[in-house]
Design a protein around this motif. Sequence first.
Motif, mmCIF file in Angstrom:
data_model
loop_
_atom_site.group_PDB
_atom_site.id
_atom_site.type_symbol
_atom_site.label_atom_id
_atom_site.label_comp_id
_atom_site.label_asym_id
_atom_site.label_seq_id
_atom_site.Cartn_x
_atom_site.Cartn_y
_atom_site.Cartn_z
ATOM 1 N N THR A 387 0.806 -1.224 0.000
ATOM 2 C CA THR A 387 0.000 0.000 0.000
ATOM 3 C C THR A 387 0.835 1.267 0.000
ATOM 4 O OG1 THR A 387 -0.137 -0.158 2.412
ATOM 5 C CG2 THR A 387 -1.943 -1.123 1.141
ATOM 6 N N GLY A 388 2.174 1.121 0.017
ATOM 7 C CA GLY A 388 3.043 2.289 -0.089
ATOM 8 C C GLY A 388 3.234 3.066 1.195
ATOM 9 N N VAL A 389 2.983 2.439 2.356
ATOM 10 C CA VAL A 389 3.149 3.148 3.630
ATOM 11 C C VAL A 389 4.198 2.470 4.504
ATOM 12 C CG1 VAL A 389 0.797 4.038 3.615
ATOM 13 C CG2 VAL A 389 1.275 1.827 4.706
ATOM 14 N N ALA A 390 5.083 1.663 3.888
ATOM 15 C CA ALA A 390 6.076 0.929 4.673
ATOM 16 C C ALA A 390 7.010 1.886 5.406
ATOM 17 C CB ALA A 390 6.875 -0.007 3.764
ATOM 18 N N GLU A 391 7.431 2.977 4.759
ATOM 19 C CA GLU A 391 8.353 3.908 5.398
ATOM 20 C C GLU A 391 7.711 4.584 6.596
ATOM 21 O OE1 GLU A 391 7.767 3.701 2.232
ATOM 22 O OE2 GLU A 391 9.689 3.092 1.348
ATOM 23 N N VAL A 392 6.410 4.863 6.482
ATOM 24 C CA VAL A 392 5.700 5.493 7.601
ATOM 25 C C VAL A 392 5.604 4.523 8.770
ATOM 26 C CG1 VAL A 392 3.520 6.516 8.340
ATOM 27 C CG2 VAL A 392 4.400 6.962 6.041
ATOM 28 N N ALA A 395 8.742 4.079 10.704
ATOM 29 C CA ALA A 395 9.146 5.233 11.513
ATOM 30 C C ALA A 395 8.440 5.287 12.858
ATOM 31 C CB ALA A 395 8.860 6.530 10.743
ATOM 32 N N TYR A 396 7.512 4.369 13.095
ATOM 33 C CA TYR A 396 6.827 4.348 14.394
ATOM 34 C C TYR A 396 7.819 4.044 15.516
ATOM 35 C CZ TYR A 396 2.361 4.136 11.874
ATOM 36 O OH TYR A 396 1.300 4.397 11.059
ATOM 37 N N PRO A 397 7.617 4.605 16.697
ATOM 38 C CA PRO A 397 8.529 4.339 17.829
ATOM 39 C C PRO A 397 8.212 2.999 18.499
ATOM 40 C CG PRO A 397 6.838 5.874 18.507
ATOM 41 C CD PRO A 397 6.611 5.639 17.040
ATOM 42 N N THR A 398 8.330 1.930 17.748
ATOM 43 C CA THR A 398 8.057 0.591 18.278
ATOM 44 C C THR A 398 9.232 -0.332 17.954
ATOM 45 O OG1 THR A 398 6.931 -0.034 16.234
ATOM 46 C CG2 THR A 398 5.563 0.812 18.022
ATOM 47 N N PRO A 399 9.558 -1.261 18.820
ATOM 48 C CA PRO A 399 10.602 -2.250 18.510
ATOM 49 C C PRO A 399 10.165 -3.143 17.346
ATOM 50 C CG PRO A 399 10.090 -2.227 20.867
ATOM 51 C CD PRO A 399 9.037 -1.414 20.183
ATOM 52 N N ASP A 400 11.134 -3.776 16.699
ATOM 53 C CA ASP A 400 10.827 -4.603 15.537
ATOM 54 C C ASP A 400 9.968 -5.806 15.889
ATOM 55 O OD1 ASP A 400 12.276 -2.911 13.977
ATOM 56 O OD2 ASP A 400 14.107 -4.105 14.021
#
Length: 456
Positions: A387-392, A395-400
């Motif tokens: 959906t093209g929002v992978a970069e967003v 960038a979330y402040p969450t661990p992998d």
Amino acid sequence: MLGHLLGMERRLLLRNGVFWIVSLVFGAIGFAMLASDNVSYGGGVGNVMRNAPAITTVVLGAMSVMSALLTTIFVGGIALRDFEQRTAELFFATPMRKGTYLAGRFGGGFLASLGVMLFVVLGMWLGSKMPWLDQARLGPTPWAAYGWGLAVLVIPNLLFLSALLFLLATATRSMLYTYIGVIVFFVLWNASDALDSDLQTRWIGALLDPSGGNAVGQHIRYWSSDQLNTQLPALTGLLLGNRALWLGVTALLLWASYALFRADREGLRLRRRRKPVAADATERAAAPLSLPPAALRDGAMARWAQFRQSFRFDLRHALFGAPLLVMLLLSLVVLFFTFRSGGLLYGTDVYPVTARMQSMLDGGIGIFLIIVIAFYAGELVWRERGTGVAEVADAYPTPDWIPLAAKMTALVGIVLVFHLVGTLFAMGYQLAHGYTQLQPLLYLQSAALDVIPFAL
């Protein structure tokens, strides 16, 4: 123009690593069926040669059923490639007819699937030449059987599968909806197997089997060892009717692909959403904006809240999507035919006790869950990129581990939902047939154990 499109597909295919990996894997399966005593299918035992003509055709038919998943990869991938890579408008701007474009894309996917099946034939032939095999169990190379199996079983099966998946891919522009075509194929296959278990409905099962396997089985059911070693099934009767029926369905699916194709990104939609009209942009701009104070937390409770929200989002996205609901309904159809055929033991009606119903539930729903997990694992993992929002999202402040754990837990939740719905359906089937000694706790205990291998 069609020749140029097919040539382009051929060049792309030969540079595609997935094609060579899948071809080698299927070729290895064909090799093992002939070269190893530990891998066998089709009945090449006793006085029947390992490479008997009738056995060779049965094996090729079975491999064409296994090819349902690889056909999805090639046909669906090629049909959606131009839209995913945003090159569709370049093709539509050329003086190319719609039929030529669709024929080129369909032909590329079909030829890729056929190429994999040719590796199966090559593997079977090489397997029969291994020096450690008992030569008394081998006959001459069944070239006629290879040709018959490809022409009568493999190619019609691949055409039907390719047409079905191509229609779904071009109409919906979604790989997830395309996967439903694989489910439909297995529903028809399982339903025909259930009908084949009853003497009164065997002819219906032979006609409804899209793979043609039951029709071949009807022809060779009572053959002697000598006939299996020397003869091929005659293309008459139920087998001819089956092939004609599904080739006719294939033609209808291809016509529907042409009729429903739209040269836009959205594709076919039964209901198009209308954008709400803003009341007054000036008023909204002048309205005071007050934001609550926010503080970033990174403790255990914050991580738990992030995991919980991610899990709920992923599970809700899967459960309330139309594809999963369709897959769930199709799995109930398979369960119905499984319960119906399993209600007889050597021709005698038996009570639908919980142990018997649970065993049939595991067998009927197992193949579906393998397919559903494979599909939704890819869907959940690649959704943000698609959906093209992978970069967003990255960038979330969450661990992998949080998004991965949430998606994994959502997959387990999907498995549990299938088991719970199947359990309710099984108990309803028991009540409908006059059996009232329900044991829901035993169903739940069995479901908890059955989830473990699917989670792994």
